[in-house]
Design a protein around this motif. Structure first.
Motif, PDB file in Angstrom:
ATOM      1  N   LEU B 249      82.803  90.818  97.918  1.00 19.62           N
ATOM      2  CA  LEU B 249      82.882  89.800  98.986  1.00 19.62           C
ATOM      3  C   LEU B 249      81.930  90.154 100.135  1.00 19.62           C
ATOM      4  CD1 LEU B 249      86.740  89.080  99.173  1.00 19.62           C
ATOM      5  CD2 LEU B 249      84.956  87.681  98.091  1.00 19.62           C
ATOM      6  N   ALA B 250      81.922  91.437 100.528  1.00 24.87           N
ATOM      7  CA  ALA B 250      81.035  91.857 101.617  1.00 24.87           C
ATOM      8  C   ALA B 250      79.569  91.631 101.239  1.00 24.87           C
ATOM      9  CB  ALA B 250      81.282  93.325 101.959  1.00 24.87           C
ATOM     10  N   SER B 251      79.259  91.831  99.954  1.00 28.17           N
ATOM     11  CA  SER B 251      77.871  91.654  99.509  1.00 28.17           C
ATOM     12  C   SER B 251      77.446  90.193  99.590  1.00 28.17           C
ATOM     13  CB  SER B 251      77.701  92.171  98.083  1.00 28.17           C
ATOM     14  OG  SER B 251      78.243  91.254  97.141  1.00 28.17           O
ATOM     15  N   GLN B 252      78.412  89.282  99.622  1.00 27.55           N
ATOM     16  CA  GLN B 252      78.112  87.855  99.706  1.00 27.55           C
ATOM     17  C   GLN B 252      77.838  87.424 101.149  1.00 27.55           C
ATOM     18  OE1 GLN B 252      77.863  85.942  96.716  1.00 27.55           O
ATOM     19  NE2 GLN B 252      77.789  88.122  96.236  1.00 27.55           N
ATOM     20  N   ASN B 253      78.245  88.280 102.093  1.00 26.72           N
ATOM     21  CA  ASN B 253      77.984  88.036 103.513  1.00 26.72           C
ATOM     22  C   ASN B 253      78.338  86.628 103.974  1.00 26.72           C
ATOM     23  OD1 ASN B 253      77.218  88.564 106.112  1.00 26.72           O
ATOM     24  ND2 ASN B 253      75.025  88.256 105.741  1.00 26.72           N
ATOM     25  N   ALA B 254      79.528  86.163 103.594  1.00 29.88           N
ATOM     26  CA  ALA B 254      80.002  84.859 104.066  1.00 29.88           C
ATOM     27  C   ALA B 254      81.207  85.098 104.960  1.00 29.88           C
ATOM     28  CB  ALA B 254      80.394  83.987 102.879  1.00 29.88           C
ATOM     29  N   LYS B 255      81.596  84.092 105.707  1.00 31.28           N
ATOM     30  CA  LYS B 255      82.768  84.234 106.561  1.00 31.28           C
ATOM     31  C   LYS B 255      84.028  83.734 105.867  1.00 31.28           C
ATOM     32  CE  LYS B 255      84.678  83.405 111.097  1.00 31.28           C
ATOM     33  NZ  LYS B 255      85.545  84.574 110.832  1.00 31.28           N
ATOM     34  N   SER B 256      83.831  82.777 104.988  1.00 30.51           N
ATOM     35  CA  SER B 256      84.982  82.261 104.257  1.00 30.51           C
ATOM     36  C   SER B 256      84.631  82.197 102.781  1.00 30.51           C
ATOM     37  CB  SER B 256      85.373  80.887 104.796  1.00 30.51           C
ATOM     38  OG  SER B 256      86.646  80.532 104.304  1.00 30.51           O
ATOM     39  N   PHE B 257      85.639  82.121 101.939  1.00 29.94           N
ATOM     40  CA  PHE B 257      85.408  82.175 100.504  1.00 29.94           C
ATOM     41  C   PHE B 257      86.294  81.171  99.794  1.00 29.94           C
ATOM     42  CE2 PHE B 257      84.426  86.371 102.211  1.00 29.94           C
ATOM     43  CZ  PHE B 257      83.145  86.551 101.716  1.00 29.94           C
ATOM     44  N   ASP B 258      85.733  80.521  98.769  1.00 31.16           N
ATOM     45  CA  ASP B 258      86.562  79.616  97.969  1.00 31.16           C
ATOM     46  C   ASP B 258      87.191  80.395  96.810  1.00 31.16           C
ATOM     47  OD1 ASP B 258      84.558  80.005  96.132  1.00 31.16           O
ATOM     48  OD2 ASP B 258      83.728  77.978  96.296  1.00 31.16           O
ATOM     49  N   ILE B 259      88.057  79.732  96.077  1.00 24.64           N
ATOM     50  CA  ILE B 259      88.803  80.413  95.012  1.00 24.64           C
ATOM     51  C   ILE B 259      87.860  80.939  93.930  1.00 24.64           C
ATOM     52  CG2 ILE B 259      89.302  78.320  93.663  1.00 24.64           C
ATOM     53  CD1 ILE B 259      91.822  81.179  94.252  1.00 24.64           C
ATOM     54  N   GLU B 260      86.767  80.252  93.661  1.00 26.47           N
ATOM     55  CA  GLU B 260      85.854  80.705  92.606  1.00 26.47           C
ATOM     56  C   GLU B 260      85.221  82.052  92.964  1.00 26.47           C
ATOM     57  OE1 GLU B 260      85.741  79.482  89.643  1.00 26.47           O
ATOM     58  OE2 GLU B 260      87.084  77.858  90.221  1.00 26.47           O
ATOM     59  N   THR B 261      84.834  82.189  94.231  1.00 26.63           N
ATOM     60  CA  THR B 261      84.233  83.458  94.674  1.00 26.63           C
ATOM     61  C   THR B 261      85.285  84.562  94.678  1.00 26.63           C
ATOM     62  OG1 THR B 261      82.777  82.132  96.067  1.00 26.63           O
ATOM     63  CG2 THR B 261      82.809  84.509  96.471  1.00 26.63           C
ATOM     64  N   LEU B 262      86.478  84.231  95.150  1.00 28.80           N
ATOM     65  CA  LEU B 262      87.550  85.238  95.145  1.00 28.80           C
ATOM     66  C   LEU B 262      87.884  85.675  93.714  1.00 28.80           C
ATOM     67  CD1 LEU B 262      89.955  83.691  97.818  1.00 28.80           C
ATOM     68  CD2 LEU B 262      88.512  85.726  98.095  1.00 28.80           C
ATOM     69  N   LYS B 263      87.841  84.734  92.787  1.00 27.43           N
ATOM     70  CA  LYS B 263      88.157  85.052  91.391  1.00 27.43           C
ATOM     71  C   LYS B 263      87.091  85.967  90.801  1.00 27.43           C
ATOM     72  CE  LYS B 263      88.203  81.463  88.801  1.00 27.43           C
ATOM     73  NZ  LYS B 263      88.634  80.216  88.120  1.00 27.43           N
ATOM     74  N   LYS B 264      85.835  85.671  91.099  1.00 27.78           N
ATOM     75  CA  LYS B 264      84.765  86.542  90.608  1.00 27.78           C
ATOM     76  C   LYS B 264      84.897  87.929  91.239  1.00 27.78           C
ATOM     77  CE  LYS B 264      79.836  86.727  89.714  1.00 27.78           C
ATOM     78  NZ  LYS B 264      78.556  85.981  89.739  1.00 27.78           N
ATOM     79  N   ALA B 265      85.221  87.964  92.523  1.00 26.21           N
ATOM     80  CA  ALA B 265      85.429  89.249  93.208  1.00 26.21           C
ATOM     81  C   ALA B 265      86.568  90.025  92.555  1.00 26.21           C
ATOM     82  CB  ALA B 265      85.720  89.004  94.685  1.00 26.21           C
ATOM     83  N   ALA B 266      87.656  89.334  92.230  1.00 25.03           N
ATOM     84  CA  ALA B 266      88.787  89.987  91.555  1.00 25.03           C
ATOM     85  C   ALA B 266      88.371  90.445  90.155  1.00 25.03           C
ATOM     86  CB  ALA B 266      89.992  89.049  91.491  1.00 25.03           C
ATOM     87  N   GLY B 267      87.448  89.705  89.550  1.00 28.34           N
ATOM     88  CA  GLY B 267      86.907  90.116  88.250  1.00 28.34           C
ATOM     89  C   GLY B 267      86.139  91.428  88.367  1.00 28.34           C
ATOM     90  N   TYR B 268      85.331  91.552  89.420  1.00 24.19           N
ATOM     91  CA  TYR B 268      84.629  92.824  89.653  1.00 24.19           C
ATOM     92  C   TYR B 268      85.633  93.942  89.958  1.00 24.19           C
ATOM     93  CZ  TYR B 268      79.707  91.456  89.470  1.00 24.19           C
ATOM     94  OH  TYR B 268      78.456  91.070  89.042  1.00 24.19           O
ATOM     95  N   GLY B 269      86.683  93.604  90.717  1.00 23.88           N
ATOM     96  CA  GLY B 269      87.722  94.597  90.984  1.00 23.88           C
ATOM     97  C   GLY B 269      88.340  95.104  89.683  1.00 23.88           C
ATOM     98  N   THR B 270      88.593  94.162  88.781  1.00 27.65           N
ATOM     99  CA  THR B 270      89.142  94.504  87.466  1.00 27.65           C
ATOM    100  C   THR B 270      88.174  95.393  86.687  1.00 27.65           C
ATOM    101  OG1 THR B 270      90.336  92.410  87.409  1.00 27.65           O
ATOM    102  CG2 THR B 270      89.968  93.494  85.290  1.00 27.65           C
ATOM    103  N   ALA B 271      86.891  95.061  86.765  1.00 28.41           N
ATOM    104  CA  ALA B 271      85.869  95.831  86.038  1.00 28.41           C
ATOM    105  C   ALA B 271      85.811  97.273  86.543  1.00 28.41           C
ATOM    106  CB  ALA B 271      84.504  95.153  86.184  1.00 28.41           C
ATOM    107  N   VAL B 272      85.845  97.455  87.870  1.00 30.86           N
ATOM    108  CA  VAL B 272      85.804  98.828  88.400  1.00 30.86           C
ATOM    109  C   VAL B 272      87.078  99.577  88.006  1.00 30.86           C
ATOM    110  CG1 VAL B 272      85.422 100.309  90.391  1.00 30.86           C
ATOM    111  CG2 VAL B 272      84.533  97.992  90.433  1.00 30.86           C
ATOM    112  N   ALA B 273      88.229  98.939  88.208  1.00 30.65           N
ATOM    113  CA  ALA B 273      89.503  99.608  87.905  1.00 30.65           C
ATOM    114  C   ALA B 273      89.562 100.028  86.432  1.00 30.65           C
ATOM    115  CB  ALA B 273      90.668  98.691  88.244  1.00 30.65           C
TER     116      ALA B 273
END
Lengths: 307, 307
Positions: B249-273
């Motif tokens: 999310l920080a790498s996207q440098n936005a102030k707000s996020f839609d569900i699609e971006t949050l889902k992709k971010a959670a996908g990266y979280g899953t990948a790291v974990a």
């Protein structure tokens, strides 16, 4: 292409934090048949006792899908219907069986009507593995056979169970059963080990946590459950999942399936199960149509799709 | 855009069915920082005691991602480092804490270096809610603040916790914590209730069963865990998930996020974990690169995509 299901039919009393339902229709068959009938005609084989109410028998043909042929429903004189009384905890993943009467379930298997013997899609719900092997032989034109089992049979007759698993095309079990079959704590390895026993695919159901599909070619599909904010009664969710999944596969009328088709089928299974839990017994399944399932599958696919 | 993380740093001894690791680096910060650094530069604020080995301090800068600035790592004279000794059961969802010494964690918060005060992305790992409120005020340019908490603080100071939740943009908690915060057993309703307390989004982590993301606009994303056939040590999986998610999310440098971006971010979280659990401590996180995470996200997206 019609799908035959053999399994239990029962009279349930269910208590959940949301309420209580006395003497409602239950058993794996009613959920499986109802779920599958949204996709394909269903043939039913099962036995009930003479106490089974006529209005419960009528439930099998009350779904708004394809026909459910109940020619294989045997009403056995002198026998009593399977009964189950369960109570769910505040955390509805946990339930206690307060009373169970197996009754007709531990008697002889009901006969398969002659006009069912050309069935190509066969679901062997959980009975003793030796019974499952015997049932299998009655469907010489079988294209796709999927089985379920429970811990009792895994412990009691692992040898015949291994023969059933080797003889079928798909295995649908829950995570505890998969661990018990394989002696493996990691569900991913457990799924891979089941597939190594012979079938084309294995599905490990994780209740409110979704399911994992393992294909013989090594590919894996992972599905969360549908995020449900209304859970009235979880009974039958697993059987509905299996019914929806296999109903969709039967509707495709193929002999073999790739991971993408199995994943979509599991998605439909998820969609049906997510409706099942919205009411006691098959209350909700009697209201919905295929269109509701297509809509829910779309919602679900959007919730999981990572672009 | 750089991301600041405040949280625990510790020395762990970990026993799992796969082996034992004595006195390895642990605490939420090291996992979070390592995971986030694959996506964005990370600033670290945390305290250790004078017993903290120099080689463990060097671990913070041992990841093959963006820089981790450890200017906020305070080595406190006269204090001892947080220590934890845990043992996982055969079913690695369950663990026992055999010993814990909070030590420096219950002393004053470490100071935030002046050049960290312009941070726009802030992760408040679990400390007392009053501390979290105090920390928040130190970042006047904050664009996105995400918090974690634990059962202790939910029980101890619900009033201030509600203030923190109302003040942040995102809440990342596990299912038990979400139930405790809201008094709601259904995790979907619990997630919706947390979002109703003020933040843009809430994420409910379910350990080996994945995560659900709830957006203020009512949309929901559901992710299973990555089906892992190699689980050596689950420690830090949740912190790695949060770090990967927020790093993206920080790498996207936005102030707000839609569900699609949050889902992709959670996908990266899953990948790291899914990498974190492949070795003890941060062993695996030190080996991988962003390319490994992109590859795993692709695999994961294919496993869940329903066509």
């Amino acid at each position: 292409m019609s799908l035959i299901v053999t399994g239990s039919i029962g009279i349930d009393t269910i208590e959940t934090p949301q309420g209580k339902a006395d003497d409602v229709v239950g058993g794996s068959s009613i959920y499986f048949a109802g779920a599958a009938s949204f996709f394909t005609p269903v043939r039913l084989v099962g036995a009930v006792g003479e106490d089974f109410p006529a209005e419960m028998e009528a439930m099998f043909t009350s779904f708004k899908g394809e026909a459910v042929d109940t020619a294989g429903l045997e009403r056995r004189t002198g026998s009593k219907t399977f009964r189950w009384h369960g109570k769910y905890h505040e955390n509805m993943n946990i339930r206690d069986t307060l009373a169970v009467e197996l009754n007709v379930l531990i008697e002889d298997l009901p006969p398969v009507p002659d006009h069912f013997k050309d069935s190509r899609y066969v679901f062997l719900a959980c009975t003793a593995p030796s019974n499952q092997l015997q049932l299998l032989e009655q469907f010489p034109k079988r294209q796709l056979v999927v089985m379920d089992t429970i811990d009792l049979y895994i412990k009691q007759d692992a040898e015949n169970l291994a023969k059933v698993i080797a003889a079928v095309d798909g295995v649908i079990v829950n995570d505890d059963e998969a661990k018990l079959i394989t002696g493996e704590q990691n569900v991913v390895i457990a799924g891979q080990k089941i597939v190594a026993m012979g079938p084309l695919f294995a599905v490990i159901k994780k209740g409110e946590h979704g399911a994992i599909v393992f294909h013989r070619d090594g590919s894996i599909a992972a599905l969360p459950a549908f995020p449900a904010d209304k859970v009235i009664d979880p009974t039958g969710a697993g059987d509905s999942f299996a019914g929806g999944m296999m109903g969709y596969l039967a509707s495709q009328n193929a002999k073999s399936f790739d991971i993408e088709t199995l994943k979509k089928a599991a998605g439909y299974g998820t969609a049906v199960a997510s409706h099942t839990i919205e009411d006691f017994s098959v209350g909700r399944l009697q209201q919905i149509t295929r269109a509701n399932l297509d809509t829910r599958l779309d919602q679900f696919a959007n919730m999981v799709r990572i672009e």
